[in-house]
Design a protein around this motif. Structure first.
Motif, short mmCIF file in Angstrom:
data_model
loop_
_atom_site.label_atom_id
_atom_site.label_comp_id
_atom_site.label_asym_id
_atom_site.label_seq_id
_atom_site.Cartn_x
_atom_site.Cartn_y
_atom_site.Cartn_z
N TYR A 206 48.34 74.30 0.56
CA TYR A 206 49.38 73.28 0.39
C TYR A 206 50.57 73.91 -0.34
CZ TYR A 206 45.67 69.90 1.47
OH TYR A 206 44.65 69.19 2.08
N GLY B 63 56.75 71.68 -2.98
CA GLY B 63 58.15 71.76 -3.36
C GLY B 63 58.33 71.31 -4.80
N THR C 161 58.24 64.99 -5.99
CA THR C 161 57.71 63.83 -5.27
C THR C 161 56.36 63.40 -5.83
OG1 THR C 161 56.48 65.04 -3.58
CG2 THR C 161 58.84 64.68 -3.18
N ALA D 164 53.63 65.47 -4.28
CA ALA D 164 53.50 66.80 -4.87
C ALA D 164 52.67 66.73 -6.15
CB ALA D 164 54.88 67.38 -5.16
N MET E 74 61.63 74.87 -2.35
CA MET E 74 60.53 75.02 -1.40
C MET E 74 60.06 76.47 -1.33
SD MET E 74 59.43 72.24 -0.01
CE MET E 74 58.61 72.86 1.45
N THR F 19 49.85 73.48 5.19
CA THR F 19 50.71 72.30 5.22
C THR F 19 51.62 72.30 3.98
OG1 THR F 19 50.75 69.89 5.50
CG2 THR F 19 49.05 70.79 4.05
N ALA F 20 52.40 71.25 3.80
CA ALA F 20 53.33 71.22 2.68
C ALA F 20 53.50 69.82 2.12
CB ALA F 20 54.70 71.75 3.10
N PRO G 278 56.55 68.53 0.79
CA PRO G 278 57.94 69.00 0.70
C PRO G 278 58.69 68.38 -0.46
CG PRO G 278 57.71 67.41 2.47
CD PRO G 278 56.33 67.70 1.99
N GLY G 279 59.74 69.08 -0.86
CA GLY G 279 60.53 68.61 -1.99
C GLY G 279 61.94 69.15 -1.95
N SER H 289 65.47 71.22 -2.05
CA SER H 289 65.92 72.49 -1.49
C SER H 289 67.38 72.69 -1.83
CB SER H 289 65.74 72.49 0.03
OG SER H 289 66.46 73.54 0.63
#
Length: 285
Positions: A13, A16, A26, A29, A96, A118-119, A121-122, A124
């Motif tokens: 994982y 971000g 997030t 996250a 990221m 996977t990710a 995300p956050g 950038s």
């Protein structure tokens, strides 16, 4: 608390993390960081501090170090954890992972081994700068960091000159002035651009102006913090190769290769390197 322990499937994982303001992380996250069997980070201290701010306990877990200089041994240790069916969370220092940050070799090796990648995300810096620069965002090219050496930097800019999209660069505050000067010279002093500094932080600064004006304004500036440079695409008309060859042939009748290349490049507003290579090729034929 803004996190909860969840059941994570085995896999890698990418998480971000904020580029400035800690609250930009997030909720997912935080859940991943709270729940992963193994945690790794580019900078263990910054991730530990971020987890402390948000009350995410380590519960006896160690944060393993993994960065560009870690070597294959550290990567093999993380891959072994995945092979054991564990969940692994990886975070770079800010933003990221993989975007001008470590993680590519780990991602590729994990995917090739058949593990889920996977990710969560956050933030950038690339996308934040594009949002604030006031330049077209329908197409853009992220060019990362330009080379340190002036000759290599200018050659790289020549290669990017005709990219049909907004250009985005990361840059050290110490090299911003030199890079902007080269951009104004090679990409064009009139090209709209923006210097975005310390995004999401207390002293966030956005300067929007043509490259020539930015280069002049920042020539002696003592900047600090993270910098993103955003440059509008070029709008030069399409030049036919036959026209370039015809004009070059004519120029070579009375000028040296170097001078002829300069003349034709300026006439058609195309990179000088391109015309110079054409001239050298003609000389060999």
């Amino acid at each position: 608390m803004n996190h909860q322990k969840v059941s994570l499937a085995p896999g890698l994982y990418f998480v971000g993390t904020p580029i400035g303001t800690a609250r930009d992380i997030t909720l997912r996250a935080l859940d991943v960081l709270a729940s992963a069997d193994v945690i790794a980070a580019e900078d263990t201290r910054s991730l530990r501090r971020l987890m402390e701010i948000h009350g995410v306990p380590l519960d006896g877990r160690k944060i393993l170090s993994y960065h560009d200089h870690s070597g294959s041994g550290a990567r093999e240790k993380l891959l072994a954890a995945l092979a054991d069916g564990r969940s692994l969370a990886y975070a770079s220092e800010a933003g990221m992972p993989l975007i001008a940050d470590p993680g590519y070799d780990l991602a590729r090796a994990a995917a090739e081994a058949g593990h889920t990648v996977t990710a969560a995300p956050g933030p950038s810096a690339v996308l934040t700068a594009l949002t604030l620069a006031g330049l077209p965002t329908d197409a853009f090219f992220f060019a990362g960091f330009l080379p340190n050496a002036a000759a290599a930097r200018r050659a790289r800019l020549e290669a990017l000159r005709a990219v049909p999209g907004t250009l985005v660069f990361y840059e050290s505050p110490r090299r911003v002035a030199a890079s902007l000067a080269d951009m104004a010279d090679i990409l064009g002093a009139d090209r709209p651009a923006a210097m975005c500094r310390e995004l999401t932080k207390k002293f966030e600064e956005i300067r929007r102006a043509p490259l020539g004006e930015l280069a002049t304004a920042l020539a002696g500036a003592n900047l600090k913090g993270e910098v993103v440079l955003v440059v509008d695409r070029g709008h030069s008309p399409i030049v036919k190769e036959t026209d370039l060859e015809s004009d070059l042939q004519e120029a070579l009748k009375s000028h040296s290769v170097r001078d002829a290349a300069d003349m034709v490049a300026r006439l058609h507003d195309v990179p000088r390197r391109r015309i110079y290579q054409m001239a050298l090729k003609r000389g060999k034929e």
